[in-house]
Write a protein that holds these residues in place. Structure first.
Motif, PDB file in Angstrom:
ATOM      1  N   THR A  56       0.865  -1.117   0.030  1.00  7.64           N
ATOM      2  CA  THR A  56       0.001   0.078  -0.042  1.00  7.64           C
ATOM      3  C   THR A  56       0.912   1.233  -0.116  1.00  7.64           C
ATOM      4  N   GLU A  57       0.353   2.107  -0.883  1.00 12.78           N
ATOM      5  CA  GLU A  57       1.071   3.282  -1.002  1.00 12.78           C
ATOM      6  C   GLU A  57       0.069   4.569  -0.436  1.00 12.78           C
ATOM      7  N   THR A  58      -1.061   4.330  -0.913  1.00 17.22           N
ATOM      8  CA  THR A  58      -2.216   5.513  -0.476  1.00 17.22           C
ATOM      9  C   THR A  58      -3.224   4.542   0.203  1.00 17.22           C
ATOM     10  N   LEU A  59      -3.595   4.956   1.442  1.00 14.36           N
ATOM     11  CA  LEU A  59      -4.562   4.143   2.282  1.00 14.36           C
ATOM     12  C   LEU A  59      -5.665   4.813   2.523  1.00 14.36           C
ATOM     13  N   PHE A  60      -7.026   4.415   2.089  1.00 14.88           N
ATOM     14  CA  PHE A  60      -8.277   4.880   2.372  1.00 14.88           C
ATOM     15  C   PHE A  60      -8.735   4.318   3.591  1.00 14.88           C
ATOM     16  N   SER A  61      -9.061   4.831   4.727  1.00 13.41           N
ATOM     17  CA  SER A  61      -9.678   4.201   5.839  1.00 13.41           C
ATOM     18  C   SER A  61     -11.224   4.384   5.977  1.00 13.41           C
ATOM     19  N   ILE A  62     -11.782   3.294   5.670  1.00 14.99           N
ATOM     20  CA  ILE A  62     -13.245   3.570   5.807  1.00 14.99           C
ATOM     21  C   ILE A  62     -13.946   2.589   6.620  1.00 14.99           C
ATOM     22  N   VAL A  63     -13.328   2.158   7.871  1.00 20.09           N
ATOM     23  CA  VAL A  63     -13.643   1.530   8.892  1.00 20.09           C
ATOM     24  C   VAL A  63     -14.876   2.127   9.695  1.00 20.09           C
ATOM     25  N   ARG A  64     -15.569   1.291  10.632  1.00 23.15           N
ATOM     26  CA  ARG A  64     -16.636   1.898  11.169  1.00 23.15           C
ATOM     27  C   ARG A  64     -16.596   3.208  12.096  1.00 23.15           C
ATOM     28  N   ASP A  65     -15.689   3.011  13.029  1.00 19.70           N
ATOM     29  CA  ASP A  65     -15.776   3.925  14.192  1.00 19.70           C
ATOM     30  C   ASP A  65     -14.283   4.249  14.883  1.00 19.70           C
ATOM     31  N   ALA A  66     -14.018   4.730  15.745  1.00 14.13           N
ATOM     32  CA  ALA A  66     -12.839   5.189  16.463  1.00 14.13           C
ATOM     33  C   ALA A  66     -12.136   3.836  16.839  1.00 14.13           C
ATOM     34  N   ALA A  67     -12.861   2.856  17.295  1.00 11.37           N
ATOM     35  CA  ALA A  67     -12.103   1.447  17.828  1.00 11.37           C
ATOM     36  C   ALA A  67     -11.399   0.714  16.523  1.00 11.37           C
ATOM     37  N   GLU A  68     -12.280   0.759  15.521  1.00 11.12           N
ATOM     38  CA  GLU A  68     -11.904   0.085  14.221  1.00 11.12           C
ATOM     39  C   GLU A  68     -10.587   0.807  13.787  1.00 11.12           C
ATOM     40  N   THR A  69     -10.618   2.264  13.836  1.00 11.29           N
ATOM     41  CA  THR A  69      -9.535   3.056  13.488  1.00 11.29           C
ATOM     42  C   THR A  69      -8.402   2.557  14.038  1.00 11.29           C
ATOM     43  N   GLU A  70      -8.307   2.697  15.250  1.00 11.60           N
ATOM     44  CA  GLU A  70      -7.343   2.342  16.126  1.00 11.60           C
ATOM     45  C   GLU A  70      -6.768   0.954  15.899  1.00 11.60           C
ATOM     46  N   GLY A  71      -7.682   0.041  15.528  1.00  7.87           N
ATOM     47  CA  GLY A  71      -6.957  -1.477  15.114  1.00  7.87           C
ATOM     48  C   GLY A  71      -6.225  -1.217  13.935  1.00  7.87           C
ATOM     49  N   LEU A  72      -6.910  -0.547  12.722  1.00 14.83           N
ATOM     50  CA  LEU A  72      -6.384  -0.740  11.521  1.00 14.83           C
ATOM     51  C   LEU A  72      -4.868   0.129  11.700  1.00 14.83           C
ATOM     52  N   LEU A  73      -5.026   1.184  12.010  1.00 13.48           N
ATOM     53  CA  LEU A  73      -3.893   2.179  11.836  1.00 13.48           C
ATOM     54  C   LEU A  73      -2.715   1.709  12.933  1.00 13.48           C
ATOM     55  N   PHE A  74      -2.826   1.287  14.228  1.00 19.51           N
ATOM     56  CA  PHE A  74      -1.886   1.343  15.182  1.00 19.51           C
ATOM     57  C   PHE A  74      -1.810   0.047  16.004  1.00 19.51           C
ATOM     58  N   SER A  75      -2.890  -0.849  16.168  1.00 21.57           N
ATOM     59  CA  SER A  75      -2.716  -2.027  16.900  1.00 21.57           C
ATOM     60  C   SER A  75      -2.860  -3.315  16.146  1.00 21.57           C
ATOM     61  N   ASP A  76      -3.945  -3.403  15.594  1.00 14.85           N
ATOM     62  CA  ASP A  76      -4.189  -4.954  15.002  1.00 14.85           C
ATOM     63  C   ASP A  76      -3.409  -5.357  13.580  1.00 14.85           C
ATOM     64  N   GLN A  77      -3.815  -4.346  12.737  1.00  9.59           N
ATOM     65  CA  GLN A  77      -3.171  -4.570  11.434  1.00  9.59           C
ATOM     66  C   GLN A  77      -1.836  -3.688  11.241  1.00  9.59           C
ATOM     67  N   ARG A  78      -1.935  -2.456  12.082  1.00 11.09           N
ATOM     68  CA  ARG A  78      -0.671  -1.560  12.008  1.00 11.09           C
ATOM     69  C   ARG A  78      -0.319  -1.082  10.679  1.00 11.09           C
ATOM     70  N   ALA A  79      -1.465  -0.367   9.998  1.00 13.53           N
ATOM     71  CA  ALA A  79      -1.313  -0.295   8.824  1.00 13.53           C
ATOM     72  C   ALA A  79      -0.156   1.097   8.448  1.00 13.53           C
ATOM     73  N   LEU A  80      -0.226   1.669   9.414  1.00 11.53           N
ATOM     74  CA  LEU A  80       0.865   2.935   9.468  1.00 11.53           C
ATOM     75  C   LEU A  80       2.112   2.298   9.650  1.00 11.53           C
ATOM     76  N   SER A  81       2.546   1.227   9.712  1.00  8.99           N
ATOM     77  CA  SER A  81       3.905   0.712   9.782  1.00  8.99           C
ATOM     78  C   SER A  81       4.203   0.243   8.218  1.00  8.99           C
ATOM     79  N   ALA A  82       3.341   0.458   7.226  1.00 10.49           N
ATOM     80  CA  ALA A  82       3.703  -0.074   5.955  1.00 10.49           C
ATOM     81  C   ALA A  82       4.748   0.571   5.252  1.00 10.49           C
ATOM     82  N   PRO A  83       5.830   0.032   4.738  1.00  6.81           N
ATOM     83  CA  PRO A  83       7.011   0.616   4.428  1.00  6.81           C
ATOM     84  C   PRO A  83       6.590   1.613   3.190  1.00  6.81           C
ATOM     85  N   ARG A  84       5.784   1.022   2.251  1.00  4.32           N
ATOM     86  CA  ARG A  84       5.566   1.998   1.108  1.00  4.32           C
ATOM     87  C   ARG A  84       4.595   3.374   1.229  1.00  4.32           C
TER      88      ARG A  84
END
Length: 267
Positions: A56-84
């Protein structure tokens, strides 16, 4: 160029948005935080978490709420650690108070844009969403072709976070319209008035709202309240508006939330 795009959150809104991007020729694929078994027949455009992180180079986050946003970006999937990853676009509706927190935790150099949208599933499918944008002008200009592929109305509201503020204020009003319209229709039913005639009257009169005028096209117009449907999301958005405004006890907002929570399915 946006490069490889991932749309994270392929539900009622995310999946048609993904397909609009692909139809416009963008290199876009979908990811969902839900297990594959919960998605039924997974669309062919979907990828797994490993691929999402790797490409991923451009990420659109369209998850439901704050908890899912936290999981996607920082805790569960950690998407913001994607190297590209170079650009994060937050299209979920959140309290505006969360946006500075996300910015503080994001990697240095990551372009941040908030781009919540309005129009319901029908507008996503017809590629005529309204977007409310916040972010630096260079990033917004670079991403504009993506928004134009998915929507018809694009409103630049200011810097990062301004789009989210505009969205929750918009949905504060929309929530009030949903609550009032459904109440009026219930009263009309109780008196024996023809529902379609009342909606037609309101469309031509001072009671006109987006919800009432599109009642027969909006997929959730007759739904009752549930935490996992669009009515539930709408009451969450009204609560986000109150939080963002620092007015959690606002009487109108609390009345709208209470009425939305009392909605029963309408036949």
């Amino acid at each position: 160029m946006p490069g490889r795009i991932t749309v994270a959150g392929c539900g009622r809104m995310g999946l048609p948005m993904l397909r609009a991007l692909r139809a416009a020729g963008f290199d876009a694929r979908g990811f969902d935080i839900r297990p594959p078994a919960d998605l039924g027949a997974a669309p062919e455009e979907m990828i797994d978490a490993k691929t999402m992180l790797a490409e991923t180079e451009t990420l659109f986050s369209i998850v439901r709420d704050a908890a899912e946003t936290e999981g996607l970006l920082f805790s569960d999937q950690r998407a913001l650690s994607a190297p590209r990853l170079r650009t994060l676009v937050i299209s979920s509706t959140l309290s505006p108070r969360l946006l500075p927190e996300i910015a503080a935790r994001a990697p240095a150099g990551l372009a941040l844009v908030d781009a919540p949208m309005s129009g319901a599933q029908v507008a996503a499918e017809e590629r005529r969403l309204s977007f409310m944008l916040g972010g630096e002008s260079e990033a917004l200009a670079r991403l504009r072709p993506l928004f134009e592929a998915m929507g018809r109305n694009i409103h630049v509201m200011g810097g990062f976070g301004a789009g989210m503020t505009a969205k929750v204020l918009n949905n504060y009003v929309a929530g009030a319209a949903v609550a009032a319209t459904r109440q009026a229709l219930e009263w009309a039913d109780a008196t024996g008035m023809d529902r379609a005639r009342l909606l037609a009257l309101m469309n031509d009169s001072s009671g006109q709202t987006w919800f009432g005028s599109n009642f027969d096209r909006i997929e959730f117009s007759r739904d009752g309240y549930s935490t996992d449907n669009t009515i539930g999301i709408l009451q969450k958005d009204v609560a986000a508006a109150l939080d963002g405004a620092g007015a959690p006890e606002d009487a109108v907002g609390q009345a709208v939330i209470a009425r939305l929570r009392r909605l029963s399915p309408m036949i």
